[in-house]
Design a protein around this motif. Sequence first.
Motif, PDB file in Angstrom:
ATOM      1  N   ARG A 144     -22.694  39.044 -44.958  1.00 55.21           N
ATOM      2  CA  ARG A 144     -22.973  38.935 -43.981  1.00 55.21           C
ATOM      3  C   ARG A 144     -25.442  37.825 -43.968  1.00 55.21           C
ATOM      4  O   ARG A 144     -25.851  37.538 -43.907  1.00 55.21           O
ATOM      5  CB  ARG A 144     -23.304  39.319 -42.649  1.00 55.21           C
TER       6      ARG A 144
ATOM      7  N   ARG B 276     -29.639  34.543 -25.542  1.00 56.76           N
ATOM      8  CA  ARG B 276     -29.875  34.847 -27.121  1.00 56.76           C
ATOM      9  C   ARG B 276     -29.694  33.889 -28.570  1.00 56.76           C
ATOM     10  O   ARG B 276     -30.131  34.037 -28.840  1.00 56.76           O
ATOM     11  CB  ARG B 276     -29.350  36.401 -27.594  1.00 56.76           C
TER      12      ARG B 276
ATOM     13  N   LYS C 184     -29.098  37.745 -38.891  1.00 57.99           N
ATOM     14  CA  LYS C 184     -29.761  38.848 -38.589  1.00 57.99           C
ATOM     15  C   LYS C 184     -30.917  38.504 -39.284  1.00 57.99           C
ATOM     16  O   LYS C 184     -31.626  39.134 -40.379  1.00 57.99           O
ATOM     17  CB  LYS C 184     -29.122  40.123 -39.172  1.00 57.99           C
TER      18      LYS C 184
ATOM     19  N   TYR D 183     -34.655  39.101 -31.913  1.00 53.45           N
ATOM     20  CA  TYR D 183     -34.832  40.777 -31.950  1.00 53.45           C
ATOM     21  C   TYR D 183     -36.060  40.172 -30.892  1.00 53.45           C
ATOM     22  O   TYR D 183     -36.064  41.203 -29.455  1.00 53.45           O
ATOM     23  CB  TYR D 183     -34.676  41.440 -32.996  1.00 53.45           C
TER      24      TYR D 183
ATOM     25  N   GLU E 200     -23.062  40.063 -26.319  1.00 61.08           N
ATOM     26  CA  GLU E 200     -22.646  40.867 -27.123  1.00 61.08           C
ATOM     27  C   GLU E 200     -23.572  41.319 -26.213  1.00 61.08           C
ATOM     28  O   GLU E 200     -24.627  41.503 -25.444  1.00 61.08           O
ATOM     29  CB  GLU E 200     -23.075  40.945 -28.200  1.00 61.08           C
TER      30      GLU E 200
ATOM     31  N   THR F 246     -27.646  44.956 -29.621  1.00 59.23           N
ATOM     32  CA  THR F 246     -27.446  44.477 -31.137  1.00 59.23           C
ATOM     33  C   THR F 246     -26.224  45.533 -31.431  1.00 59.23           C
ATOM     34  O   THR F 246     -26.143  46.913 -32.220  1.00 59.23           O
ATOM     35  CB  THR F 246     -28.556  46.227 -31.530  1.00 59.23           C
TER      36      THR F 246
ATOM     37  N   GLY G  80     -20.191  41.927 -36.451  1.00 55.82           N
ATOM     38  CA  GLY G  80     -20.514  42.866 -36.797  1.00 55.82           C
ATOM     39  C   GLY G  80     -20.028  43.487 -37.350  1.00 55.82           C
ATOM     40  O   GLY G  80     -18.278  43.285 -37.703  1.00 55.82           O
ATOM     41  N   VAL G  81     -19.947  44.304 -38.721  1.00 62.76           N
ATOM     42  CA  VAL G  81     -18.770  44.896 -39.409  1.00 62.76           C
ATOM     43  C   VAL G  81     -18.214  45.980 -38.901  1.00 62.76           C
ATOM     44  O   VAL G  81     -16.998  46.224 -38.740  1.00 62.76           O
ATOM     45  CB  VAL G  81     -19.625  45.769 -40.423  1.00 62.76           C
ATOM     46  N   THR G  82     -18.990  46.828 -37.697  1.00 62.35           N
ATOM     47  CA  THR G  82     -18.350  47.691 -36.719  1.00 62.35           C
ATOM     48  C   THR G  82     -17.130  46.929 -36.203  1.00 62.35           C
ATOM     49  O   THR G  82     -16.097  47.406 -35.944  1.00 62.35           O
ATOM     50  CB  THR G  82     -19.161  48.334 -36.045  1.00 62.35           C
TER      51      THR G  82
ATOM     52  N   THR H 166     -23.175  49.920 -36.245  1.00 67.54           N
ATOM     53  CA  THR H 166     -23.296  50.644 -37.587  1.00 67.54           C
ATOM     54  C   THR H 166     -24.472  51.618 -36.707  1.00 67.54           C
ATOM     55  O   THR H 166     -24.152  52.871 -36.843  1.00 67.54           O
ATOM     56  CB  THR H 166     -24.754  49.780 -38.270  1.00 67.54           C
TER      57      THR H 166
HETATM   58  C1  LIG Z   1     -25.823  44.192 -35.972  1.00 63.71           C
HETATM   59  C2  LIG Z   1     -26.195  44.152 -35.337  1.00 63.71           C
HETATM   60  C3  LIG Z   1     -25.029  44.267 -34.144  1.00 63.71           C
HETATM   61  C4  LIG Z   1     -24.019  45.142 -34.273  1.00 63.71           C
HETATM   62  O1  LIG Z   1     -23.363  44.510 -36.517  1.00 63.71           O
HETATM   63  P1  LIG Z   1     -22.557  45.887 -37.758  1.00 63.71           P
HETATM   64  O2  LIG Z   1     -22.651  45.328 -38.583  1.00 63.71           O
HETATM   65  O3  LIG Z   1     -22.043  46.430 -37.063  1.00 63.71           O
HETATM   66  O4  LIG Z   1     -24.044  47.089 -37.471  1.00 63.71           O
HETATM   67  C5  LIG Z   1     -23.978  43.193 -33.630  1.00 63.71           C
HETATM   68  N1  LIG Z   1     -25.215  42.165 -33.134  1.00 63.71           N
HETATM   69  C6  LIG Z   1     -26.184  42.187 -33.305  1.00 63.71           C
HETATM   70  C7  LIG Z   1     -26.960  41.371 -32.749  1.00 63.71           C
HETATM   71  C8  LIG Z   1     -27.190  42.813 -34.555  1.00 63.71           C
HETATM   72  O5  LIG Z   1     -28.109  42.689 -34.944  1.00 63.71           O
END
Ligand SMILES: *Cc1c(COP(=O)(O)O)cnc(C)c1O
Length: 355
Positions: A98, A187, A197, A202, A233, A236, A258-260, A302
Amino acid sequence: MSATDQISIRVEPTKESRLSQVDFNNLKFGQIMSDHMLVAEYNDGEWTDISIQPYGDIAVSPSMSALHYGQAIFEGIKGYKFENGTVSIFRPDKNWERFNKSASRLQMPEVPEDIFLGGLKKLLDIDRNWIPSKEGTALYIRPFMFATEAALGVHPSISYKFIIITCPVGAYYSKPISLKVETHYTRAAEGGVGFSKNAGNYALSLYPTQLANDEGYDQIMWTDSAGHKYIEEAGTANLIFRIGDTIITPHGDTILHGVTRRTIMELAEKWGYKTEQRKVSVEELIEGIKNGTVTEAFAAGTAATITHIDRIGFHGQDYTLPPVEGREFSLKVLDYLNQLRYGKIEDPFGWNFIV
Ligand SMILES: *Cc1c(COP(=O)(O)O)cnc(C)c1O
């Protein structure tokens, strides 16, 4: 992963570890960094000078391009310590992939596997005493890259710094949160940078989030930029819902993958739930809460793995979700991942990257 051991990384150990000054029973997220950091320099098309050095300030030029034009990206990963002392990082290969997608979109160089994953492994090996082992605790890992060319003018920088810093984090028991459906601010838009990312994503969220906080909500539920009809979403974290017997998550390039989220959807599938990655309208969600088919809703990321949602505000009206105690799927995921990441059960997916 053989490619992770190829490059040479210069190690300059700290002369004075700060470890003894840290109260591991009282860790505030993101405040205290481990002894070392990995630093790599990119110049004229090449990664050079890769080192692990004492964590500390770095000098930058006031004309450094990241400060003016925003070429800056990051990742968030967690490392864990098993009871037997084994150190493991959760799916960092997905963060590496990513990271390079973010880099390409912002016209930044990709970071090779041996620097990102190889460097990470070596850094955690050196700072392994910084990784807490109590259940719920972890080492938060922050890889990031920014443009360092000292020149004004909008163009891709010719030089970059890639850095990894880490910090121990305490057990994260998050209370259920409330979300305000955002119907004015945006966003990310189609064709934009929502999937990356990058730092700017942010900065833009802070003002609308403050407005939501002022109205009594913890975070924003972002919706699509075109019509504010479809759910994207949270601040974060990604959003996952259980509607009927199906586990559903919004999909598309305007959200961060997201990885989660990916991990949870893979588990849902493995466990025999029906899963869908598709557009979810605000209307579908609100109707589902009203008629009782939406039984679970949570943010996935995460930092907290799963944060239950208990209230959603839409056009001044609040909709309350069922109590957390009955949320069979999300509670099962949380319990499973807690055991997997601390090495208490087998790792059939190869998600633990052992240092
Ligand atoms: C980092 C992030 C996530 C979650 O990603 P993970 O890899 O699960 O930590 C989701 N949305 C946004 C905007 C993020 O910055």
